[in-house]
Motif scaffolding. Sequence first.
Motif, short mmCIF file in Angstrom:
data_model
loop_
_atom_site.label_atom_id
_atom_site.label_comp_id
_atom_site.label_asym_id
_atom_site.label_seq_id
_atom_site.Cartn_x
_atom_site.Cartn_y
_atom_site.Cartn_z
N THR A 152 -38.98 -72.40 -29.43
CA THR A 152 -40.04 -71.73 -28.35
C THR A 152 -40.49 -72.76 -27.36
N THR A 153 -40.08 -73.94 -27.46
CA THR A 153 -40.55 -74.92 -26.66
C THR A 153 -39.56 -75.41 -25.78
N ASN A 154 -39.78 -75.68 -24.40
CA ASN A 154 -39.04 -76.30 -23.40
C ASN A 154 -39.70 -77.20 -22.44
N HIS A 155 -39.17 -77.79 -21.61
CA HIS A 155 -40.09 -78.77 -20.72
C HIS A 155 -39.55 -78.24 -19.27
N ASP A 156 -40.63 -78.43 -18.42
CA ASP A 156 -40.56 -78.14 -17.03
C ASP A 156 -39.76 -79.12 -16.29
N PHE A 157 -38.55 -78.53 -15.66
CA PHE A 157 -37.50 -79.29 -15.01
C PHE A 157 -37.88 -80.35 -14.03
N ALA A 158 -39.01 -80.20 -13.38
CA ALA A 158 -39.64 -80.96 -12.30
C ALA A 158 -40.50 -82.06 -12.84
N LYS A 159 -41.46 -81.61 -13.95
CA LYS A 159 -42.31 -82.79 -14.44
C LYS A 159 -42.17 -82.47 -15.92
N ARG A 160 -41.25 -83.39 -16.34
CA ARG A 160 -40.71 -83.23 -17.80
C ARG A 160 -41.78 -83.34 -18.85
N GLU A 161 -42.83 -84.30 -18.53
CA GLU A 161 -44.05 -84.39 -19.47
C GLU A 161 -44.79 -83.09 -19.82
N TRP A 162 -44.45 -81.95 -19.05
CA TRP A 162 -45.11 -80.67 -19.43
C TRP A 162 -44.11 -79.99 -20.28
N VAL A 163 -44.92 -79.54 -21.15
CA VAL A 163 -44.23 -78.50 -22.16
C VAL A 163 -44.64 -77.15 -21.95
N LEU A 164 -43.52 -76.28 -22.15
CA LEU A 164 -43.73 -74.96 -21.89
C LEU A 164 -43.41 -74.12 -23.18
N HIS A 165 -44.02 -73.07 -23.64
CA HIS A 165 -43.82 -72.34 -24.74
C HIS A 165 -43.66 -70.88 -24.38
N LYS A 166 -42.58 -70.25 -25.13
CA LYS A 166 -42.70 -68.93 -24.93
C LYS A 166 -42.33 -68.17 -26.41
N PRO A 167 -42.78 -66.96 -26.63
CA PRO A 167 -42.67 -66.60 -28.21
C PRO A 167 -40.96 -66.26 -28.31
N ILE A 168 -40.66 -66.32 -29.51
CA ILE A 168 -39.55 -65.42 -29.98
C ILE A 168 -40.05 -64.45 -30.98
N VAL A 169 -39.16 -63.19 -30.90
CA VAL A 169 -39.40 -62.10 -31.55
C VAL A 169 -38.04 -61.70 -32.13
N ILE A 170 -37.96 -61.42 -33.31
CA ILE A 170 -36.58 -61.08 -34.03
C ILE A 170 -37.24 -59.76 -34.93
#
Length: 180
Positions: free
Chosen positions: A108-126
């Motif tokens: 559920t976690t990724n990094h911003d491509f321009a600012k890699r120290e920024w973490v992005l989160h989006k949920p997963i639903v199964i």
Amino acid sequence: MMRNGEPVSMNDPEYAAAATLIADTWKKCEEINCIPRTCWELHDVIIEKLGIQLPETSNIVQPFHIDMASGLEVGENVFINYNCSMMSCGGITIEDGVQIGPNVMLVTTNHDFAKREWVLHKPIVIKKGAWIGGRSLILPGVTVGENAVVAGGAVVTKDVEPNTIVGGNPAKVIKRLDIK
């Protein structure tokens, strides 16, 4: 902030609290995974040590890896096979009757491509009745539809429609299922 999908800087002092919680959860998983147990024994240990609300009818096979136990919701009659890695800071919901094969990654976690120290989160639903094949990778923000099948080794970058089989990298619809 993570659960709301807001970008979080790894340099933010508030992120340190989350990082500490993640490290503590990793440590607990390591302790749990070091002692071989049956599914039934493991079930109670997961509830006790990680606080995951795991229904009596659901099982996780060891070893498993999770970064934030509070980010995982598991329904009834769920089976998660060995070596599942769950990066759940953004939230992972696994509904009733889901089967997850060995070596699956739910991220559920990724990094911003321009600012890699920024973490992005989006949920997963199964969704209910889905089947995730071994060595599959489900990426942030994906919903796997009811009764869908993710073929082994698939890399799922987009939502999966209900009653379909997807496979490949990136995963594409292979077949539509006639489930009544």
